[in-house]
Design an enzyme around this catalytic site. Structure first.
Site, PDB file in Angstrom:
ATOM      1  N   HIS A  74       0.847  -1.207   0.000  1.00 19.00           N
ATOM      2  CA  HIS A  74       0.000   0.000   0.000  1.00 19.00           C
ATOM      3  C   HIS A  74       0.872   1.243   0.000  1.00 19.00           C
ATOM      4  O   HIS A  74       2.089   1.155   0.159  1.00 19.00           O
ATOM      5  CB  HIS A  74      -0.993  -0.030   1.159  1.00 19.00           C
ATOM      6  CG  HIS A  74      -0.396   0.126   2.526  1.00 19.00           C
ATOM      7  ND1 HIS A  74       0.428  -0.819   3.094  1.00 19.00           N
ATOM      8  CD2 HIS A  74      -0.502   1.129   3.437  1.00 19.00           C
ATOM      9  CE1 HIS A  74       0.790  -0.415   4.297  1.00 19.00           C
ATOM     10  NE2 HIS A  74       0.249   0.767   4.547  1.00 19.00           N
ATOM     11  N   HIS A  83       1.459   3.998   1.867  1.00 17.46           N
ATOM     12  CA  HIS A  83       1.983   4.826   2.963  1.00 17.46           C
ATOM     13  C   HIS A  83       3.511   4.973   2.890  1.00 17.46           C
ATOM     14  O   HIS A  83       4.209   4.032   2.512  1.00 17.46           O
ATOM     15  CB  HIS A  83       1.558   4.248   4.318  1.00 17.46           C
ATOM     16  CG  HIS A  83       0.102   4.487   4.613  1.00 17.46           C
ATOM     17  ND1 HIS A  83      -0.618   3.710   5.494  1.00 17.46           N
ATOM     18  CD2 HIS A  83      -0.754   5.431   4.128  1.00 17.46           C
ATOM     19  CE1 HIS A  83      -1.868   4.169   5.541  1.00 17.46           C
ATOM     20  NE2 HIS A  83      -1.975   5.210   4.725  1.00 17.46           N
ATOM     21  N   ASP A 134       5.981   4.955   4.927  1.00 11.93           N
ATOM     22  CA  ASP A 134       6.875   4.008   5.615  1.00 11.93           C
ATOM     23  C   ASP A 134       6.931   2.659   4.896  1.00 11.93           C
ATOM     24  O   ASP A 134       7.637   1.745   5.336  1.00 11.93           O
ATOM     25  CB  ASP A 134       6.465   3.840   7.095  1.00 11.93           C
ATOM     26  CG  ASP A 134       5.071   3.282   7.280  1.00 11.93           C
ATOM     27  OD1 ASP A 134       4.138   3.770   6.604  1.00 11.93           O
ATOM     28  OD2 ASP A 134       4.894   2.359   8.097  1.00 11.93           O
ATOM     29  N   HIS A 135       6.198   2.544   3.772  1.00 18.36           N
ATOM     30  CA  HIS A 135       6.219   1.304   2.987  1.00 18.36           C
ATOM     31  C   HIS A 135       6.829   1.503   1.599  1.00 18.36           C
ATOM     32  O   HIS A 135       7.190   0.535   0.941  1.00 18.36           O
ATOM     33  CB  HIS A 135       4.804   0.729   2.858  1.00 18.36           C
ATOM     34  CG  HIS A 135       4.236   0.331   4.183  1.00 18.36           C
ATOM     35  ND1 HIS A 135       4.078  -0.975   4.571  1.00 18.36           N
ATOM     36  CD2 HIS A 135       3.854   1.079   5.247  1.00 18.36           C
ATOM     37  CE1 HIS A 135       3.607  -1.007   5.814  1.00 18.36           C
ATOM     38  NE2 HIS A 135       3.457   0.226   6.247  1.00 18.36           N
ATOM     39  N   HIS A 167      -7.444  -0.686   5.408  1.00 25.42           N
ATOM     40  CA  HIS A 167      -6.410   0.237   5.898  1.00 25.42           C
ATOM     41  C   HIS A 167      -6.226   1.359   4.872  1.00 25.42           C
ATOM     42  O   HIS A 167      -6.225   2.532   5.201  1.00 25.42           O
ATOM     43  CB  HIS A 167      -5.127  -0.556   6.122  1.00 25.42           C
ATOM     44  CG  HIS A 167      -3.963   0.266   6.608  1.00 25.42           C
ATOM     45  ND1 HIS A 167      -3.917   0.825   7.867  1.00 25.42           N
ATOM     46  CD2 HIS A 167      -2.799   0.610   6.009  1.00 25.42           C
ATOM     47  CE1 HIS A 167      -2.775   1.493   8.007  1.00 25.42           C
ATOM     48  NE2 HIS A 167      -2.075   1.370   6.893  1.00 25.42           N
ATOM     49  N   ASP A 189      -0.021  -3.670   6.316  1.00 25.15           N
ATOM     50  CA  ASP A 189      -0.673  -3.132   7.514  1.00 25.15           C
ATOM     51  C   ASP A 189      -2.121  -3.596   7.626  1.00 25.15           C
ATOM     52  O   ASP A 189      -2.974  -2.893   8.150  1.00 25.15           O
ATOM     53  CB  ASP A 189      -0.648  -1.594   7.498  1.00 25.15           C
ATOM     54  CG  ASP A 189       0.744  -1.031   7.777  1.00 25.15           C
ATOM     55  OD1 ASP A 189       1.668  -1.813   8.047  1.00 25.15           O
ATOM     56  OD2 ASP A 189       0.886   0.205   7.708  1.00 25.15           O
ATOM     57  N   HIS A 206       4.810  -4.387  10.774  1.00 23.51           N
ATOM     58  CA  HIS A 206       5.160  -3.682  12.016  1.00 23.51           C
ATOM     59  C   HIS A 206       5.265  -4.634  13.203  1.00 23.51           C
ATOM     60  O   HIS A 206       4.541  -5.623  13.283  1.00 23.51           O
ATOM     61  CB  HIS A 206       4.106  -2.620  12.368  1.00 23.51           C
ATOM     62  CG  HIS A 206       4.075  -1.459  11.429  1.00 23.51           C
ATOM     63  ND1 HIS A 206       4.845  -0.337  11.611  1.00 23.51           N
ATOM     64  CD2 HIS A 206       3.368  -1.264  10.283  1.00 23.51           C
ATOM     65  CE1 HIS A 206       4.596   0.524  10.626  1.00 23.51           C
ATOM     66  NE2 HIS A 206       3.719  -0.020   9.802  1.00 23.51           N
TER      67      HIS A 206
HETATM   68 ZN   LIG Z   1       2.908   0.916   8.100  1.00 25.74          ZN
HETATM   69 ZN   LIG Z   2      -0.056   1.843   6.415  1.00 23.45          ZN
END
Ligand SMILES: [Zn+2]
Ligand SMILES: [Zn+2]
Length: 264
Positions: A52, A54, A56-57, A112, A134, A172
């Site tokens: 996805h 985001h 941090d990905h 998410h 996530d 995570h």
């Molecule tokens: Zn994440």
């Molecule tokens: Zn995420």
């Protein structure tokens, strides 16, 4: 085959799936730990899988792609914040990729984010392996940012229907805080108590609690157990659900997610 959890930021894992001298990375939010691991283990990066959008990905996608030429697989319905200068290979639900001699199935898991996908590798030496970003965490699930509780519940139902021997690789290390919440929901769940003790030991030694095992998650994860009478009762009591709501699976699931959002 080997699965390496590369820690990044405060609690992310960038999963490196190694097959001989080749590797695939899932959700590289940062490029540095991946470059380092590739150099240490002398690996060639063959693909980058994105679950996805985001940051941090996806933060490391451009640099990794530019340096290695690895193909970038990107959820087709996740159409925001695409990295610049990268030719994306869009993936859709039901599609099967061939990577390092393995079949990789794409599963839509909205909730998410609107276009979140999971990657399922049914046959590896380690058994079936799931990269779920996530959406599913050990003991919990992702926050519902772009989708609805009904979507998230059906996404988790899909993941829960995979073989119980599946190794689950979320993005995570949220396990202990998820389990504290899970114990508030199901204080009498013996499997959950045992799992909490195991995970506490692992974290004390600085070891990841992941990959998780789907069979265990079905016993301990309240978000996969929202239809269980004990979970339903606890949520109904906590949220003060009406009799009609108590019999509505999605209403119970939504109230469970809301409870977790406010849990300290
Ligand atoms: Zn994440
Ligand atoms: Zn995420």
């Amino acid at each position: 085959m080997k699965l390496i959890a590369l820690p990044a930021f405060s609690d992310n894992y960038l999963w490196l799936w190694q097959q001989g001298k080749h590797a695939v990375v899932v959700d590289p939010g940062d490029d540095a730990p991946v470059f380092e691991a590739l150099a240490t283990h002398e690996l060639t990066l063959t693909a980058i899988l994105v679950t996805h959008h985001h940051p941090d990905h996806v933060g490391g996608v451009s640099k990794l792609h530019q340096a290695t030429g690895a193909k970038v697989f990107w959820p087709a319905r996740e159409n925001v914040a695409e990295p610049e200068g990268v030719e994306l290979e869009y993936v859709m639900h039901g599609q099967t990729l061939e990577l390092m001699g393995q079949h990789v199935e794409v599963i839509d898991v909205p909730g998410h984010t609107a276009g979140h996908v999971a990657y399922f590798v049914p046959q590896t030496e380690l058994g079936p392996v799931l990269f779920c970003g996530d959406t599913l965490f050990s003991g919990g699930c992702g926050r519902i940012f772009e989708g609805t509780p009904a979507q998230m519940m059906s996404s988790l139902d899909h993941l829960a229907s995979l073989p119980i021997t599946t190794k689950v690789c979320p993005a995570h290390e949220y396990t202990l805080s998820n389990l504290r919440f899970a114990l508030a929901v199901e204080p009498e769940n013996n499997d959950l108590q045992t799992y909490m003790t195991q995970c506490q030991h692992l974290r004390e030694q600085g070891t990841p609690t992941l990959p998780a095992h789907l069979g265990t998650e079905l016993q301990i994860n309240p978000f996969l157990r929202a239809r269980h009478p004990d979970v339903r009762r606890a949520v109904s009591h906590h949220a003060g659900l009406s009799a009609t709501e108590q019999n509505d699976d999605v209403a119970v699931f939504a109230a469970l997610r809301e409870w977790k959002n406010n849990f300290k």
